[in-house]
Design an enzyme around this catalytic site. Structure first.
Site, PDB file in Angstrom:
ATOM      1  N   HIS A  86       0.856  -1.188   0.000  1.00 17.37           N
ATOM      2  CA  HIS A  86       0.000   0.000   0.000  1.00 17.37           C
ATOM      3  C   HIS A  86       0.893   1.240   0.000  1.00 17.37           C
ATOM      4  CE1 HIS A  86      -2.767   3.106   1.285  1.00 17.37           C
ATOM      5  NE2 HIS A  86      -3.743   2.323   0.871  1.00 17.37           N
ATOM      6  N   GLU A 156      -4.099   1.876  -7.558  1.00 21.74           N
ATOM      7  CA  GLU A 156      -4.466   3.042  -6.747  1.00 21.74           C
ATOM      8  C   GLU A 156      -3.576   4.228  -7.105  1.00 21.74           C
ATOM      9  OE1 GLU A 156      -6.417   1.920  -2.806  1.00 21.74           O
ATOM     10  OE2 GLU A 156      -4.300   1.608  -2.494  1.00 21.74           O
ATOM     11  N   SER A 193     -10.219   7.268  -3.326  1.00 24.13           N
ATOM     12  CA  SER A 193     -11.401   8.142  -3.254  1.00 24.13           C
ATOM     13  C   SER A 193     -12.658   7.525  -3.863  1.00 24.13           C
ATOM     14  CB  SER A 193     -11.103   9.486  -3.915  1.00 24.13           C
ATOM     15  OG  SER A 193     -10.099  10.168  -3.193  1.00 24.13           O
ATOM     16  N   GLY A 215     -11.243   5.454   3.443  1.00 24.70           N
ATOM     17  CA  GLY A 215     -12.065   6.313   4.292  1.00 24.70           C
ATOM     18  C   GLY A 215     -13.517   5.866   4.402  1.00 24.70           C
TER      19      GLY A 215
HETATM   20  P1  PGA Z   1      -9.412   6.202   0.205  1.00 28.90           P
HETATM   21  O1  PGA Z   1      -8.219   5.180   0.427  1.00 28.90           O
HETATM   22  O2  PGA Z   1     -10.601   5.381  -0.230  1.00 28.90           O
HETATM   23  O3  PGA Z   1      -9.613   6.841   1.549  1.00 28.90           O
HETATM   24  O4  PGA Z   1      -8.986   7.147  -0.855  1.00 28.90           O
HETATM   25  C1  PGA Z   1      -7.996   4.143  -0.459  1.00 28.90           C
HETATM   26  C2  PGA Z   1      -6.817   3.324  -0.009  1.00 28.90           C
HETATM   27  O5  PGA Z   1      -5.916   3.869   0.622  1.00 28.90           O
HETATM   28  O6  PGA Z   1      -6.771   2.114  -0.269  1.00 28.90           O
END
Ligand code: PGA
Length: 232
Positions: A86, A156, A193, A215
């Site tokens: 990650h 991501e 997001s 989140g």
């Molecule tokens: P986010 O995080 O949905 O808060 O943007 C995604 C992630 O870190 O896997």
């Protein structure tokens, strides 16, 4: 479809236990839902339909490595999936493709499915395919074709994680198609997001095999709305 809920470094023990009770009430039939709690709570998790994932794994198999949690220990807690690489770990814990490669091998030897996170920073958008290819090649070094196919890829874009900014559907489609051209038998998730609005579009166009959410994973009413959209 896969929905991966990454809780990150959130929730106290009591909050997690309450969250776990609410997780059991989620309504879905076709989606594979996986929750990734803080590692402290892995042994407290209970559910009959939601699967358990770890946010990280040690690159060591066992032994004198203070503070580490091995793939074998995760397996003994019924962990079936683990995130690796990650962005927050690459950035804050200086994880490299080389250590990620060791983690993936440890997970595979314990029959835990690695979810390999890859992505580019904003300034790399023009060379995104090269960046992703390098991350994949180095992270998957010396793995057999058969083992590579056990891995789930999570695309991501780093500039999208926690920012509320998401690439256009076309852009995601182009990148997912590129990843599938390299690894046709691997599932590809999108993360960064993710919210109810963008999932409607991405799901309608059948672009990805699922979503990795951060989140939003803490708000189970919104997770239920996402599940309703995915399962429509
Ligand atoms: P986010 O995080 O949905 O808060 O943007 C995604 C992630 O870190 O896997």
């Amino acid at each position: 479809m896969i929905l991966a809920l990454n809780n990150k470094c959130n929730l106290t023990k009591d909050e997690f236990l309450m969250y776990n009770e609410k997780l059991k009430k989620l309504n879905f039939t076709k989606t594979t839902v996986i929750v990734f709690p803080t590692s402290l709570y892995l042994g407290m998790f209970s559910s009959n339909k939601i699967l358990l994932g770890s946010q990280n794994v040690s690159m060591f198999a066992s032994g004198p490595h203070t503070g580490e949690v091995s793939a074998k220990q995760l397996k003994s807690l019924n962990v079936e999936y683990s995130l690796v690489g990650h962005f927050e770990r690459r950035e804050e814990q200086h994880e490299t493709n080389n250590s990620i490669n060791k983690k993936i091998k440890n997970l595979i030897s314990e029959n835990i499915t690695p979810i390999l996170c890859i992505g580019e920073v904003s300034s790399e958008q023009e060379i995104v395919t090269e960046v992703l290819t390098k991350q994949l090649q180095e992270s998957l070094k010396d793995l057999s074709k058969n083992d590579i196919e056990k891995i789930i890829i999570a695309y991501e874009p780093i500039w999208s994680i926690g920012t509320g900014i998401i690439p256009s559907c076309n852009k995601i489609k182009t990148i997912v198609n590129y990843l599938k051209s390299l690894y046709p038998n691997n599932k590809v998730l999108y993360g960064g997001s993710v919210n109810v609005d963008n999932v409607v579009k991405l799901t309608k166009e059948n672009i990805v095999d699922g979503y990795l959410i951060g989140g939003l994973s803490l708000h189970l009413d919104k997770v239920q709305t996402l599940l309703n959209t995915i399962e429509k």
